[in-house]
Scaffold this motif. Structure first.
Motif, short mmCIF file in Angstrom:
data_model
loop_
_atom_site.label_atom_id
_atom_site.label_comp_id
_atom_site.label_asym_id
_atom_site.label_seq_id
_atom_site.Cartn_x
_atom_site.Cartn_y
_atom_site.Cartn_z
N ALA A 1 38.35 11.22 92.83
CA ALA A 1 39.22 11.76 93.89
C ALA A 1 38.74 11.32 95.26
CB ALA A 1 39.28 13.28 93.80
N ALA A 2 37.44 11.13 95.41
CA ALA A 2 36.90 10.68 96.69
C ALA A 2 37.23 9.20 96.95
CB ALA A 2 35.39 10.89 96.73
N ASN B 1 42.42 15.25 100.81
CA ASN B 1 41.14 14.92 100.18
C ASN B 1 40.18 16.11 100.23
OD1 ASN B 1 41.96 11.88 100.98
ND2 ASN B 1 40.49 11.89 99.30
N ASP C 1 42.63 7.57 98.62
CA ASP C 1 43.03 8.11 99.92
C ASP C 1 44.25 9.01 99.73
OD1 ASP C 1 43.25 8.63 102.62
OD2 ASP C 1 44.42 6.81 103.01
N LEU C 2 44.00 10.29 99.61
CA LEU C 2 45.08 11.26 99.41
C LEU C 2 45.67 11.74 100.74
CD1 LEU C 2 43.47 13.39 96.58
CD2 LEU C 2 45.19 11.59 96.34
N ASN C 3 45.03 11.39 101.84
CA ASN C 3 45.52 11.83 103.15
C ASN C 3 46.83 11.18 103.53
OD1 ASN C 3 43.37 13.57 103.55
ND2 ASN C 3 42.13 12.00 104.54
#
Length: 112
Positions: free
Chosen positions: A40-41, A53, A44-46
């Protein structure tokens, strides 16, 4: 731990015995969650939602903390008062995290 009087006046102590198989399963779940944290890190979920994130990382960390508290610290088999204290701690953590994330979301990120 509960003290029980025996037939001849001796005092026996009873506590919950957890099988090693359960510990191995919890350890495997913690390793899967650790791998999930790493992957997950890397993503880029932002781009979908601001601070996503951080939210995903905190949710995974909370799941790991719950597993550790319930099984390794034997909170699952504790008294009701101990469970109340643990729930109060998580409630306080939720308050602090919501205030922190609210502050983070409300800041202007202009670089001067």
């Amino acid at each position: 731990m509960t003290a029980i009087s025996g037939f001849f006046g001796e005092v026996r102590v009873s506590e919950h015995i957890v099988s090693p198989k359960l510990y191995i399963l919890i350890f495997a779940a913690l390793m899967v969650l650790t791998g999930t944290t790493y992957f997950a890190a890397q993503v880029d979920l932002n781009q979908y939602f601001a601070a996503l994130n951080i939210i995903v990382a905190l949710v995974i960390a909370t799941c790991k903390a719950i597993l550790v508290i319930l099984f390794f610290m034997h909170a699952k088999y504790s008294s009701k008062r101990t469970k109340l204290i643990i729930i109060s701690g998580f409630f306080w953590l939720a308050i602090m995290l919501s205030l922190t994330l609210g502050d983070y979301a409300s800041r202007s990120w202009d670089v001067h």
